[in-house]
Scaffold this motif. Structure first.
Motif, PDB file in Angstrom:
ATOM      1  N   LEU A 433       0.825  -1.211   0.000  1.00 10.06           N
ATOM      2  CA  LEU A 433       0.000   0.000   0.000  1.00 10.06           C
ATOM      3  C   LEU A 433       0.859   1.261   0.000  1.00 10.06           C
ATOM      4  O   LEU A 433       0.542   2.247  -0.678  1.00 10.06           O
ATOM      5  CB  LEU A 433      -0.923   0.008   1.225  1.00 10.06           C
ATOM      6  CG  LEU A 433      -2.070  -1.010   1.237  1.00 10.06           C
ATOM      7  CD1 LEU A 433      -2.715  -1.066   2.613  1.00 10.06           C
ATOM      8  CD2 LEU A 433      -3.106  -0.700   0.165  1.00 10.06           C
ATOM      9  N   GLN A 434       1.951   1.215   0.735  1.00 11.14           N
ATOM     10  CA  GLN A 434       2.842   2.376   0.767  1.00 11.14           C
ATOM     11  C   GLN A 434       3.623   2.513  -0.538  1.00 11.14           C
ATOM     12  O   GLN A 434       3.801   3.618  -1.058  1.00 11.14           O
ATOM     13  CB  GLN A 434       3.779   2.262   1.962  1.00 11.14           C
ATOM     14  CG  GLN A 434       3.058   2.395   3.301  1.00 11.14           C
ATOM     15  CD  GLN A 434       3.948   2.122   4.497  1.00 11.14           C
ATOM     16  OE1 GLN A 434       5.078   1.641   4.354  1.00 11.14           O
ATOM     17  NE2 GLN A 434       3.448   2.411   5.689  1.00 11.14           N
ATOM     18  N   LYS A 435       4.050   1.387  -1.088  1.00  6.26           N
ATOM     19  CA  LYS A 435       4.782   1.426  -2.360  1.00  6.26           C
ATOM     20  C   LYS A 435       3.904   1.965  -3.479  1.00  6.26           C
ATOM     21  O   LYS A 435       4.361   2.712  -4.355  1.00  6.26           O
ATOM     22  CB  LYS A 435       5.274   0.014  -2.710  1.00  6.26           C
ATOM     23  CG  LYS A 435       6.106  -0.044  -3.992  1.00  6.26           C
ATOM     24  CD  LYS A 435       6.579  -1.460  -4.285  1.00  6.26           C
ATOM     25  CE  LYS A 435       5.417  -2.309  -4.807  1.00  6.26           C
ATOM     26  NZ  LYS A 435       5.878  -3.649  -5.277  1.00  6.26           N
ATOM     27  N   MET A 436       2.613   1.618  -3.440  1.00 10.10           N
ATOM     28  CA  MET A 436       1.677   2.080  -4.457  1.00 10.10           C
ATOM     29  C   MET A 436       1.146   3.481  -4.174  1.00 10.10           C
ATOM     30  O   MET A 436       0.337   4.012  -4.937  1.00 10.10           O
ATOM     31  CB  MET A 436       0.499   1.108  -4.553  1.00 10.10           C
ATOM     32  CG  MET A 436       0.869  -0.299  -4.995  1.00 10.10           C
ATOM     33  SD  MET A 436       1.489  -0.364  -6.687  1.00 10.10           S
ATOM     34  CE  MET A 436      -0.015  -0.068  -7.606  1.00 10.10           C
ATOM     35  N   ALA A 437       1.584   4.086  -3.063  1.00 10.22           N
ATOM     36  CA  ALA A 437       1.141   5.423  -2.649  1.00 10.22           C
ATOM     37  C   ALA A 437      -0.365   5.471  -2.362  1.00 10.22           C
ATOM     38  O   ALA A 437      -1.007   6.503  -2.541  1.00 10.22           O
ATOM     39  CB  ALA A 437       1.514   6.473  -3.685  1.00 10.22           C
ATOM     40  N   ILE A 438      -0.905   4.355  -1.922  1.00  6.79           N
ATOM     41  CA  ILE A 438      -2.289   4.338  -1.438  1.00  6.79           C
ATOM     42  C   ILE A 438      -2.325   4.811   0.013  1.00  6.79           C
ATOM     43  O   ILE A 438      -3.184   5.595   0.405  1.00  6.79           O
ATOM     44  CB  ILE A 438      -2.883   2.924  -1.580  1.00  6.79           C
ATOM     45  CG1 ILE A 438      -2.984   2.546  -3.063  1.00  6.79           C
ATOM     46  CG2 ILE A 438      -4.246   2.830  -0.900  1.00  6.79           C
ATOM     47  CD1 ILE A 438      -3.376   1.102  -3.302  1.00  6.79           C
ATOM     48  N   PHE A 439      -1.380   4.324   0.826  1.00 10.44           N
ATOM     49  CA  PHE A 439      -1.182   4.806   2.189  1.00 10.44           C
ATOM     50  C   PHE A 439       0.072   5.657   2.240  1.00 10.44           C
ATOM     51  O   PHE A 439       1.044   5.404   1.507  1.00 10.44           O
ATOM     52  CB  PHE A 439      -1.015   3.633   3.167  1.00 10.44           C
ATOM     53  CG  PHE A 439      -2.301   3.005   3.625  1.00 10.44           C
ATOM     54  CD1 PHE A 439      -3.524   3.312   3.037  1.00 10.44           C
ATOM     55  CD2 PHE A 439      -2.289   2.097   4.672  1.00 10.44           C
ATOM     56  CE1 PHE A 439      -4.700   2.715   3.455  1.00 10.44           C
ATOM     57  CE2 PHE A 439      -3.460   1.499   5.105  1.00 10.44           C
ATOM     58  CZ  PHE A 439      -4.669   1.809   4.501  1.00 10.44           C
TER      59      PHE A 439
END
Length: 473
Positions: A433-439
């Motif tokens: 999620l962080q890598k995808m910039a969702i979080f």
């Protein structure tokens, strides 16, 4: 003279056998009244609870609530009992067991070691004399961790099942719900779909679609189509990319037979899924769902109260080391759990009993529209389960399942629970999620400001697909 009895003032209450005692000791719920097994008054219930508290735990190894000779679940419970694990509490009564569970001696390691020695009836019995706070405290101390493509059940984590059901299995509608859920951080427990059309070709189509999405975006999660186990077996035989095998289960052989299953069939399905070797961090391949009242609705409860029947279903689940098991707590309806208070109590009981037996418990925090419950009741249960260390909950668009027609928890409900209780997704999923910039990266669970590019493109494709169909029609 009754074997089980207790005197309150001038009146002595007798209970004809163990299952009668267990039923009368159960906190009130509509299903037990429907079955004719509930206590006739609050005083009788207290008398039963006092009697139960004084009962030695070894009684449950000597007297079966469903006959051993005619029920394979009872045989599984008795023949599979781990006497060595049970030894530290063997001398205790049910009341002693409750006191020990609440003590500091019953720490995470001690409870994990004890789990194989706890029978369903022992777990159900001690839950019947516990308050809500007792169920929460002990449930939180029980840690059960499972793995497939990520790790579920670690401390301070709460996973979610992303449930993008669609009433016609429309691929565009399913895809839109999936993207919506992923953008709220849902889906680490499983992306699981209840198919509207339940046949093998349709199951294969949905499984392949889910597999394509997971591979395209490299999502560290697993998929599941919640179809009958025989359909999943057929799909595996035809080469479908099956991650998890799903099946609804119950606590008696007759109830499971009404579902079209037995222990042998579940074993065959587990072996088939394991043979595919699709897990990357573990090999827990089964997903089970249960619910208080299923045995009664099949007229297969043998006069046993619905909560004890539910706990017996956990013995079935434990045999197959599932990745996930959840109680669909209010789905069957008010005939079994009448209102919000009964649903809340049942959800906490189920979570406690399953965790005590060593199972990775989740909960579908839900109710039907004709129950005396509302979303405020579900907020209460969701918050209490998050506090109790529940492994996962449901995430459905708007909390309204438009295919199954019941009310449950939404994507933002799960986000709320994570924020207010300081919980995070499964670690591998959180990293994605962080890598995808969702979080955002950080200690708090926070959504990023901008829509990640891959999902912006996906939404454009979904929108254009919908416009094309509308033009064609």
């Amino acid at each position: 003279m009754n074997k089980f009895s207790h005197t309150i003032g001038p009146r002595t209450y007798g209970f004809r056998d163990l299952k009668d005692l267990m039923a009368k000791a159960t906190p009130p719920r509509s299903g037990d009244y429907l079955a004719g097994v509930a206590a006739g008054s609050a005083e009788e219930r207290v008398a039963a609870q006092m009697t139960l508290a004084a009962l030695p735990l070894t009684t449950f190894l000597q007297e079966a609530v469903v006959p051993y000779e005619s029920d394979e679940v009872t045989r599984l419970i008795i023949d599979g009992h781990d006497a060595r694990a049970f030894a530290p509490v063997r001398h205790m009564t049910v009341g002693d067991f409750r006191n020990w569970l609440l003590s500091d001696d019953a720490n995470e390691a001690a409870l994990a070691a004890l789990a194989p020695g706890v029978t369903p009836e022992m777990a159900a019995a001690v839950s019947k004399i516990m308050r809500v706070q007792d169920l929460i405290l002990v449930g939180k101390k029980c840690r059960v961790v499972t793995r497939f493509r990520n790790t579920i059940g670690l401390p301070d984590r709460l996973a979610t099942r992303l449930q993008p059901n669609h009433p016609t299995d429309d691929a565009t509608g399913i895809a839109a719900s999936m993207v919506d859920g992923l953008l709220y951080g849902a889906g680490d427990a499983v992306i699981g779909i209840n198919p509207a059309t339940d046949n093998v070709p349709q199951v294969m189509r949905i499984v392949q679609m889910l597999d394509e999405v997971i591979r395209r975006y490299e999502i560290p999660t697993q998929s599941c189509v919640l179809t009958h186990v025989t359909n999943t077996l057929a799909a595996i035989e035809r080469g479908a990319p099956v991650d998890l095998v799903f099946q609804s289960i119950a606590g008696t052989e007759a109830a499971n037979r009404s579902f079209g299953i037995d222990l042998a069939l579940l074993g065959e399905a587990q072996a088939a899924a394991l043979s595919l070797g699709r897990g990357t961090v573990g090999n827990n391949v089964m997903y089970f769902e249960t619910g208080q009242g299923s045995a009664l609705s099949a007229n297969a409860h043998h006069g046993v109260d619905q909560q004890t029947c539910e706990a017996r279903a956990y013995a079935v689940a434990r045999r197959f080391q599932p990745l996930l098991i959840n109680t669909v707590v209010g789905f069957i309806g008010p005939e079994y759990l009448y209102d919000g208070k009964q649903i809340v109590r049942a959800g906490l009981e189920d979570h406690f009993c399953g965790k005590l037996m060593g199972l990775p418990m989740g909960c579908d925090v839900c109710y039907t529209n004709h129950a005396e419950a509302d979303q405020n009741d579900m907020d209460v249960l969701l918050t209490l389960l998050g506090t109790a260390g529940c492994n996962f909950v449901m995430g459905i668009p708007g909390s309204d399942d438009i295919m199954l027609n019941y009310q449950t928890t939404s994507f933002h409900d799960a986000l709320y629970a994570r924020r207010v209780l300081g919980l995070k997704p499964a670690p591998e999923f959180e990293e994605w999620l962080q890598k995808m910039a969702i979080f955002r990266t950080g200690e708090r669970v926070e959504l990023a400001d901008d829509l990640p590019a891959p999902f912006a493109h996906a939404l454009l494709r979904i929108a254009s697909s919908g416009e094309s169909r509308a033009s064609a029609s």
